[in-house]
Design a protein around this motif. Structure first.
Motif, PDB file in Angstrom:
ATOM      1  N   HIS A   1       0.863  -1.197   0.000  1.00  0.00           N
ATOM      2  CA  HIS A   1       0.000   0.000   0.000  1.00  0.00           C
ATOM      3  C   HIS A   1       0.895   1.242   0.000  1.00  0.00           C
ATOM      4  N   GLU A   2       0.353   2.342  -0.492  1.00  0.00           N
ATOM      5  CA  GLU A   2       1.106   3.587  -0.568  1.00  0.00           C
ATOM      6  C   GLU A   2       1.140   4.269   0.793  1.00  0.00           C
ATOM      7  N   SER A   3       2.184   5.091   0.999  1.00  0.00           N
ATOM      8  CA  SER A   3       2.343   5.818   2.261  1.00  0.00           C
ATOM      9  C   SER A   3       3.148   7.083   1.982  1.00  0.00           C
ATOM     10  N   SER A   4       3.551   7.751   3.061  1.00  0.00           N
ATOM     11  CA  SER A   4       4.368   8.959   2.896  1.00  0.00           C
ATOM     12  C   SER A   4       5.741   8.636   2.305  1.00  0.00           C
ATOM     13  N   LYS A   5       6.120   7.339   2.351  1.00  0.00           N
ATOM     14  CA  LYS A   5       7.441   6.929   1.861  1.00  0.00           C
ATOM     15  C   LYS A   5       7.362   6.034   0.627  1.00  0.00           C
ATOM     16  N   VAL A   6       6.175   5.631   0.212  1.00  0.00           N
ATOM     17  CA  VAL A   6       6.027   4.695  -0.908  1.00  0.00           C
ATOM     18  C   VAL A   6       4.925   5.192  -1.843  1.00  0.00           C
ATOM     19  N   GLU A   7       5.226   5.124  -3.139  1.00  0.00           N
ATOM     20  CA  GLU A   7       4.208   5.483  -4.140  1.00  0.00           C
ATOM     21  C   GLU A   7       4.272   4.484  -5.285  1.00  0.00           C
ATOM     22  N   PHE A   8       3.082   4.074  -5.788  1.00  0.00           N
ATOM     23  CA  PHE A   8       2.987   3.122  -6.897  1.00  0.00           C
ATOM     24  C   PHE A   8       2.623   3.859  -8.183  1.00  0.00           C
ATOM     25  N   LYS A   9       3.182   3.375  -9.292  1.00  0.00           N
ATOM     26  CA  LYS A   9       2.806   3.841 -10.620  1.00  0.00           C
ATOM     27  C   LYS A   9       2.550   2.603 -11.475  1.00  0.00           C
ATOM     28  N   ARG A  10       1.344   2.478 -12.040  1.00  0.00           N
ATOM     29  CA  ARG A  10       1.054   1.291 -12.846  1.00  0.00           C
ATOM     30  C   ARG A  10       1.958   1.235 -14.063  1.00  0.00           C
ATOM     31  N   GLU A  11       2.271   2.427 -14.633  1.00  0.00           N
ATOM     32  CA  GLU A  11       3.162   2.499 -15.788  1.00  0.00           C
ATOM     33  C   GLU A  11       3.903   3.831 -15.753  1.00  0.00           C
ATOM     34  N   TYR A  12       4.907   3.925 -16.607  1.00  0.00           N
ATOM     35  CA  TYR A  12       5.679   5.174 -16.637  1.00  0.00           C
ATOM     36  C   TYR A  12       4.820   6.316 -17.165  1.00  0.00           C
ATOM     37  N   SER A  13       4.983   7.492 -16.556  1.00  0.00           N
ATOM     38  CA  SER A  13       4.410   8.747 -17.071  1.00  0.00           C
ATOM     39  C   SER A  13       5.276   9.893 -16.559  1.00  0.00           C
ATOM     40  N   ASP A  14       5.112  11.067 -17.170  1.00  0.00           N
ATOM     41  CA  ASP A  14       5.916  12.224 -16.763  1.00  0.00           C
ATOM     42  C   ASP A  14       5.634  12.672 -15.332  1.00  0.00           C
TER      43      ASP A  14
ATOM     44  N   ILE B   1       6.044  11.102 -12.830  1.00  0.00           N
ATOM     45  CA  ILE B   1       7.057  10.538 -11.932  1.00  0.00           C
ATOM     46  C   ILE B   1       7.943  11.640 -11.373  1.00  0.00           C
ATOM     47  N   ARG B   2       8.220  12.684 -12.183  1.00  0.00           N
ATOM     48  CA  ARG B   2       9.081  13.765 -11.702  1.00  0.00           C
ATOM     49  C   ARG B   2       8.466  14.485 -10.510  1.00  0.00           C
ATOM     50  N   ARG B   3       7.129  14.596 -10.495  1.00  0.00           N
ATOM     51  CA  ARG B   3       6.457  15.226  -9.359  1.00  0.00           C
ATOM     52  C   ARG B   3       6.743  14.443  -8.074  1.00  0.00           C
ATOM     53  N   SER B   4       6.708  13.127  -8.160  1.00  0.00           N
ATOM     54  CA  SER B   4       6.962  12.295  -6.982  1.00  0.00           C
ATOM     55  C   SER B   4       8.419  12.352  -6.560  1.00  0.00           C
ATOM     56  N   VAL B   5       9.328  12.332  -7.539  1.00  0.00           N
ATOM     57  CA  VAL B   5      10.756  12.432  -7.217  1.00  0.00           C
ATOM     58  C   VAL B   5      11.038  13.749  -6.497  1.00  0.00           C
ATOM     59  N   ILE B   6      10.495  14.841  -7.012  1.00  0.00           N
ATOM     60  CA  ILE B   6      10.683  16.160  -6.384  1.00  0.00           C
ATOM     61  C   ILE B   6      10.148  16.147  -4.960  1.00  0.00           C
ATOM     62  N   ALA B   7       8.954  15.592  -4.781  1.00  0.00           N
ATOM     63  CA  ALA B   7       8.328  15.581  -3.449  1.00  0.00           C
ATOM     64  C   ALA B   7       9.163  14.796  -2.445  1.00  0.00           C
ATOM     65  N   PHE B   8       9.668  13.626  -2.847  1.00  0.00           N
ATOM     66  CA  PHE B   8      10.487  12.827  -1.929  1.00  0.00           C
ATOM     67  C   PHE B   8      11.803  13.539  -1.616  1.00  0.00           C
ATOM     68  N   ALA B   9      12.422  14.152  -2.625  1.00  0.00           N
ATOM     69  CA  ALA B   9      13.697  14.840  -2.406  1.00  0.00           C
ATOM     70  C   ALA B   9      13.522  16.053  -1.502  1.00  0.00           C
ATOM     71  N   ASN B  10      12.354  16.691  -1.554  1.00  0.00           N
ATOM     72  CA  ASN B  10      12.086  17.848  -0.707  1.00  0.00           C
ATOM     73  C   ASN B  10      11.591  17.474   0.680  1.00  0.00           C
ATOM     74  N   SER B  11      11.224  16.206   0.867  1.00  0.00           N
ATOM     75  CA  SER B  11      10.698  15.756   2.159  1.00  0.00           C
ATOM     76  C   SER B  11      11.712  14.838   2.837  1.00  0.00           C
ATOM     77  N   ASP B  12      11.284  13.654   3.186  1.00  0.00           N
ATOM     78  CA  ASP B  12      12.174  12.746   3.912  1.00  0.00           C
ATOM     79  C   ASP B  12      12.590  11.535   3.091  1.00  0.00           C
ATOM     80  N   GLY B  13      12.517  11.664   1.761  1.00  0.00           N
ATOM     81  CA  GLY B  13      12.894  10.542   0.916  1.00  0.00           C
ATOM     82  C   GLY B  13      11.794   9.511   0.802  1.00  0.00           C
ATOM     83  N   GLY B  14      12.003   8.523  -0.059  1.00  0.00           N
ATOM     84  CA  GLY B  14      11.016   7.469  -0.248  1.00  0.00           C
ATOM     85  C   GLY B  14      11.318   6.691  -1.510  1.00  0.00           C
ATOM     86  N   CYS B  15      10.365   5.862  -1.947  1.00  0.00           N
ATOM     87  CA  CYS B  15      10.582   5.088  -3.171  1.00  0.00           C
ATOM     88  C   CYS B  15       9.326   5.088  -4.035  1.00  0.00           C
TER      89      CYS B  15
END
Length: 439
Positions: free
Chosen positions: A4-17, A19-33
């Protein structure tokens, strides 16, 4: 594996642009995958072409996110439920805020994690990240606004025959090592949000406004506009010593200049409060946020000790020959008032300072009035002016011209003589100037 998704985990069924929003959010917060190939409900679908998808992810992270976040990301293929997925691990970055290159450092380009979602960061959160990633001084931190223009500052450089291009911006620290505009650039840009507020009061109290202005734009332009505004109200008194005419301004122009430069260069721009300049009949006050730096006392400043809060800003003023030498401003101001009955006063609190310059001509007039004077007989024109004031209560220069049938220059000299004799008093400033009886 967590399904399940959480503050540290996010799922994407397939690639889409996105993904950069999630990468930015994790880098600005406490990291994640981020795991590509899994639906929001946790069902594993897998990735059809892992190599192509890995290449697209790497390109998106490298080309569309600033500052460079690749050192804090890692992409690896994995097998889950017998299917190939891609796991993107993102660490908390050290150069926050990270943002979408096309959107810039604003809420629509900066994201943070909020629960299991990546959401736009608030302006306050962005400013906090900028402050945390700075080098300890406000002017060196990355500017919140990157859409800057420098029309006004460029004009100052041209006027002094100095180049002002990208190379000079880098040398003067307008542009940081990350290639982004610093707060110094913001302060000297046309978009500068810091301002100077000026107010003119009638009399010696803040009870009746005569005029007010708020100056914006590049700090260089604000200094020039503030000086011009004060100079228009800085009256000249003429006295005669034998055959020689001696003109004296209410406030020494050099003292005003040095006071304005100190007001701007030593201000603490991490506060949003405007600098304040108040002009009274008897004094000029300049107030700005930013107390003394740690380890410095007021007595040190009065001796000429200079510890710069905004070193790069001061260097720009020095390059433009607006500042001749550090630590000489207050000494120059005091030199302008040598022999005056009331000296300039510099007052400092924990978070602000105030410079008070006194009206030299007002002080001289008050001292002259205190001394006994021989009675003077009024001339016919002076008597005519007094009768006119008795009828109307107060008169203007044009009223005197009409009543006495005299030219402008003669009316000015007549009124000046009556002021010197203390037969009348002047009220108002500029176009609102009038004269009334002394009693």
């Amino acid at each position: 594996m967590v399904q399940h998704e959480s503050s540290k985990v996010e799922f994407k069924r397939e690639y889409s642009d996105t993904i950069r929003r999630s990468v930015i959010a994790f880098a600005n917060s406490d990291g994640g995958c981020i795991i590509v190939g899994i639906a929001d409900d946790g069902e594993v679908y897998g990735v059809a072409d892992v190599d192509v998808t890995l290449s697209r992810i790497a390109s998106t992270i490298r080309d569309s996110i600033l500052p460079d976040v690749t050192l804090f990301t890692r992409c690896d293929p994995e097998i889950m439920d017998g299917k190939k997925v891609i796991r993107i691990d993102v660490q908390r970055g050290t150069a926050r805020p990270y943002y979408w290159k096309e959107k810039g450092i604003r809420p629509e380009g900066v994201f943070v994690r909020q629960g299991a979602s990546s959401v736009p960061a608030s302006p306050a959160a962005i400013l906090q990240m900028i402050g945390e990633s700075g080098e300890g001084r406000y002017e060196e931190a990355r500017s919140f606004n990157q859409d800057l223009t420098f029309t006004q500052t460029a004009a100052f450089f041209r006027k002094r025959g100095l180049a002002f291009g990208k190379a000079q911006m880098q040398t003067l620290h307008f542009i940081g090592n990350d290639g982004m505009y610093s707060n110094l650039a913001w302060m000297l840009s046309d978009q500068c949000v810091h301002s100077i507020k000026l107010a003119v009061f009638e009399g010696a109290e803040k009870s009746v406004f005569r005029d007010r202005r708020e100056l914006s734009g590049s700090l260089l332009k604000q200094v020039a506009d503030a000086y011009e505004f004060i100079d228009r109200l800085n009256r000249t008194r003429s006295d005669f010593q034998g055959l020689d005419r001696v003109d004296s301004r209410d406030y020494p122009p050099e003292a005003i200049r040095e006071g304005l430069l100190n007001l701007v260069v030593h201000r603490d721009y991490s506060f949003s409060a405007a600098s304040l300049i108040s002009l009274f009949e008897d004094r000029l006050e300049m107030i700005s946020v930013g107390g003394l730096l740690p380890g410095i006392q007021l007595s040190d400043i009065e001796l000429g000790v200079s510890v710069l809060r905004n070193r790069n800003l001061a260097d720009v003023f020095y390059r433009l020959r607006l500042i001749e030498a550090y630590g000489t401003g207050l000494l120059k101001i005091r030199e302008c008032y040598r022999g005056a009955p009331q000296q300039p006063v510099l007052a400092v609190s924990d978070n602000a300072f105030k410079l008070t310059l006194y009206n030299r001509n007002r002080l001289a007039a008050d001292n002259q009035a205190a001394a006994p004077a021989a009675p003077r007989l009024a001339s016919e024109r002076e008597q005519a002016v007094l009768r006119l004031i008795a009828r109307k209560g107060r008169v203007t220069r044009k009223d005197v011209e009409s009543e006495c049938d005299i030219a402008v220059g003669t009316a000015v000299n007549l009124l000046r003589a009556m002021l010197d004799k203390r037969m009348i008093v002047k009220v108002g400033l500029g176009k609102n100037t009038a004269y009334r009886s002394k009693d």
